[in-house]
Write a protein that holds these residues in place. Structure first.
Motif, PDB file in Angstrom:
ATOM      1  N   UNK A 120     -47.135 -59.447  -9.023  1.00 41.71           N
ATOM      2  CA  UNK A 120     -46.805 -59.115  -7.642  1.00 41.71           C
ATOM      3  C   UNK A 120     -46.729 -60.387  -6.814  1.00 41.71           C
ATOM      4  N   UNK A 121     -46.219 -60.271  -5.594  1.00 42.66           N
ATOM      5  CA  UNK A 121     -46.030 -61.426  -4.731  1.00 42.66           C
ATOM      6  C   UNK A 121     -46.420 -61.088  -3.299  1.00 42.66           C
ATOM      7  N   UNK A 122     -47.060 -62.052  -2.622  1.00 47.55           N
ATOM      8  CA  UNK A 122     -47.483 -61.858  -1.232  1.00 47.55           C
ATOM      9  C   UNK A 122     -47.164 -63.104  -0.415  1.00 47.55           C
ATOM     10  N   UNK A 123     -47.037 -62.912   0.899  1.00 43.65           N
ATOM     11  CA  UNK A 123     -46.653 -63.999   1.797  1.00 43.65           C
ATOM     12  C   UNK A 123     -47.402 -63.890   3.115  1.00 43.65           C
ATOM     13  N   UNK A 124     -47.657 -65.048   3.726  1.00 42.57           N
ATOM     14  CA  UNK A 124     -48.268 -65.068   5.045  1.00 42.57           C
ATOM     15  C   UNK A 124     -47.803 -66.269   5.830  1.00 42.57           C
ATOM     16  N   UNK A 125     -48.008 -66.227   7.133  1.00 43.79           N
ATOM     17  CA  UNK A 125     -47.617 -67.321   8.000  1.00 43.79           C
ATOM     18  C   UNK A 125     -48.745 -67.624   8.973  1.00 43.79           C
ATOM     19  N   UNK A 126     -48.517 -68.563   9.852  1.00 44.04           N
ATOM     20  CA  UNK A 126     -49.480 -68.908  10.887  1.00 44.04           C
ATOM     21  C   UNK A 126     -48.705 -69.178  12.174  1.00 44.04           C
ATOM     22  N   UNK A 127     -49.304 -68.874  13.335  1.00 43.65           N
ATOM     23  CA  UNK A 127     -50.633 -68.301  13.514  1.00 43.65           C
ATOM     24  C   UNK A 127     -50.676 -66.842  13.069  1.00 43.65           C
ATOM     25  N   UNK A 128     -51.876 -66.323  12.926  1.00 43.30           N
ATOM     26  CA  UNK A 128     -52.019 -64.976  12.381  1.00 43.30           C
ATOM     27  C   UNK A 128     -51.395 -63.919  13.277  1.00 43.30           C
ATOM     28  N   UNK A 129     -51.176 -64.234  14.534  1.00 42.19           N
ATOM     29  CA  UNK A 129     -50.534 -63.260  15.416  1.00 42.19           C
ATOM     30  C   UNK A 129     -49.140 -62.905  14.921  1.00 42.19           C
ATOM     31  N   UNK A 130     -48.451 -63.868  14.263  1.00 43.88           N
ATOM     32  CA  UNK A 130     -47.142 -63.549  13.692  1.00 43.88           C
ATOM     33  C   UNK A 130     -47.290 -62.541  12.554  1.00 43.88           C
ATOM     34  N   UNK A 131     -48.341 -62.702  11.743  1.00 41.59           N
ATOM     35  CA  UNK A 131     -48.589 -61.728  10.674  1.00 41.59           C
ATOM     36  C   UNK A 131     -48.802 -60.331  11.252  1.00 41.59           C
ATOM     37  N   UNK A 132     -49.578 -60.267  12.330  1.00 42.50           N
ATOM     38  CA  UNK A 132     -49.848 -58.973  12.960  1.00 42.50           C
ATOM     39  C   UNK A 132     -48.581 -58.396  13.574  1.00 42.50           C
ATOM     40  N   UNK A 133     -47.725 -59.271  14.122  1.00 38.48           N
ATOM     41  CA  UNK A 133     -46.461 -58.813  14.690  1.00 38.48           C
ATOM     42  C   UNK A 133     -45.567 -58.212  13.606  1.00 38.48           C
ATOM     43  N   UNK A 134     -45.483 -58.877  12.446  1.00 34.49           N
ATOM     44  CA  UNK A 134     -44.693 -58.334  11.344  1.00 34.49           C
ATOM     45  C   UNK A 134     -45.278 -57.006  10.871  1.00 34.49           C
ATOM     46  N   UNK A 135     -46.606 -56.883  10.930  1.00 37.40           N
ATOM     47  CA  UNK A 135     -47.248 -55.636  10.549  1.00 37.40           C
ATOM     48  C   UNK A 135     -46.838 -54.485  11.453  1.00 37.40           C
ATOM     49  N   UNK A 136     -46.653 -54.776  12.731  1.00 42.03           N
ATOM     50  CA  UNK A 136     -46.170 -53.760  13.675  1.00 42.03           C
ATOM     51  C   UNK A 136     -44.688 -53.483  13.437  1.00 42.03           C
ATOM     52  N   UNK A 137     -43.920 -54.541  13.205  1.00 43.11           N
ATOM     53  CA  UNK A 137     -42.475 -54.404  13.034  1.00 43.11           C
ATOM     54  C   UNK A 137     -42.103 -53.564  11.821  1.00 43.11           C
ATOM     55  N   UNK A 138     -42.955 -53.561  10.794  1.00 42.59           N
ATOM     56  CA  UNK A 138     -42.615 -52.791   9.589  1.00 42.59           C
ATOM     57  C   UNK A 138     -42.536 -51.292   9.880  1.00 42.59           C
ATOM     58  N   UNK A 139     -43.084 -50.879  11.023  1.00 40.67           N
ATOM     59  CA  UNK A 139     -43.024 -49.471  11.400  1.00 40.67           C
ATOM     60  C   UNK A 139     -41.699 -49.049  11.994  1.00 40.67           C
ATOM     61  N   UNK A 140     -40.823 -50.032  12.259  1.00 41.45           N
ATOM     62  CA  UNK A 140     -39.501 -49.711  12.790  1.00 41.45           C
ATOM     63  C   UNK A 140     -38.650 -49.035  11.718  1.00 41.45           C
ATOM     64  N   UNK A 141     -37.672 -48.225  12.125  1.00 37.81           N
ATOM     65  CA  UNK A 141     -36.779 -47.599  11.138  1.00 37.81           C
ATOM     66  C   UNK A 141     -36.101 -48.652  10.260  1.00 37.81           C
ATOM     67  N   UNK A 142     -35.966 -48.347   8.988  1.00 38.50           N
ATOM     68  CA  UNK A 142     -35.347 -49.289   8.052  1.00 38.50           C
ATOM     69  C   UNK A 142     -33.926 -49.652   8.472  1.00 38.50           C
ATOM     70  N   UNK A 143     -33.233 -48.726   9.129  1.00 37.52           N
ATOM     71  CA  UNK A 143     -31.861 -48.994   9.556  1.00 37.52           C
ATOM     72  C   UNK A 143     -31.816 -50.132  10.573  1.00 37.52           C
ATOM     73  N   UNK A 144     -32.862 -50.269  11.374  1.00 41.68           N
ATOM     74  CA  UNK A 144     -32.937 -51.368  12.341  1.00 41.68           C
ATOM     75  C   UNK A 144     -33.278 -52.672  11.629  1.00 41.68           C
ATOM     76  N   UNK A 145     -34.285 -52.629  10.749  1.00 44.43           N
ATOM     77  CA  UNK A 145     -34.717 -53.835  10.050  1.00 44.43           C
ATOM     78  C   UNK A 145     -33.634 -54.389   9.138  1.00 44.43           C
TER      79      UNK A 145
END
Length: 216
Positions: free
Chosen positions: A106-131
């Motif tokens: 498996x593969x995992x990724x992260x960035x800094x600052x951690x607020x960007x990680x949290x932002x991506x975590x929220x963004x994943x909830x958007x409809x796939x058609x938007x992403x």
């Protein structure tokens, strides 16, 4: 080929070799500080990947995980330290399974600052058609660049890769590579692959980096 995908597959190959070829599992983790100097490209690419359930192999069976799931801390060593990473689709999961027969990977990724990680975590909830809308995600990334660029000045552009492999008999190995600048690292890796081709060390055809064992 570049760093991931690219050089990271050679790290997996090196781990397999050092463990005698009998590898039960591989965990690939990657980190880039901010955008790594790549600007909106890496941001929009991450948004696009959030729409793709990441491929993982468990017991030799291909499965799909949760994009940006399985948040955890990983130690990338000196210069980078511990960073949060998240499950994300990466082509070398497929290529290393196919070329090297690794049953669990498996593969995992992260960035800094951690607020960007949290932002991506929220963004994943958007409809796939938007992403999956490349033009929209690029526009959002470009619009956000003044803030992103300011943060980049604070966090730098370091890149780190880590591969953890476990042999069938339980032996373990961890390999790490870090570089202070993502763009320089990508350039060096791409040039190294090109040099292999120019020196005639790669046979004609299309090859996965993990299939280059005779050319390292």
């Amino acid at each position: 080929c570049g760093i991931w995908p690219g050089a990271s597959a050679l790290m997996v190959l090196e781990a397999v070799d050092q463990l005698g070829g009998e590898v039960e599992s591989v965990d690939m983790t990657f980190f880039t500080a901010g955008t790594g100097g790549a600007g909106p490209t890496i941001v929009s690419a991450t948004f696009l990947l959030l729409a793709e359930p990441p491929l993982v192999y468990e017991g030799g069976v291909a499965q799909r995980g949760e994009a940006w799931g399985e948040r955890r801390l990983v130690d990338f060593g000196a210069g980078v330290g511990e960073r949060y990473v998240h499950l994300l689709d990466e082509p070398e999961v497929y290529t290393c399974n196919r070329a090297l027969g690794i049953p669990n990977i498996r593969s995992s990724f992260g960035t800094a600052p951690d607020v960007w990680n949290l932002m991506f975590g929220v963004a994943r909830g958007l409809p796939a058609s938007i992403l999956r809308n490349r033009d929209l995600m690029q526009a959002v990334s470009v619009f956000s660049m003044p803030i992103i660029s300011a943060v980049d000045q604070l966090v730098g552009s370091a890149n780190a890769m880590r591969v953890d492999a476990v042999a069938k008999d339980g032996r373990k190995i961890t390999l790490r590579i870090t570089h202070k600048d993502l763009e320089d690292c990508v350039g060096l890796a791409t040039a190294a692959f090109a040099l292999e081709v120019l020196q005639g060390r790669v046979p004609a055809g299309v090859w996965f980096p993990a299939e280059m064992s005779d050319n390292r």
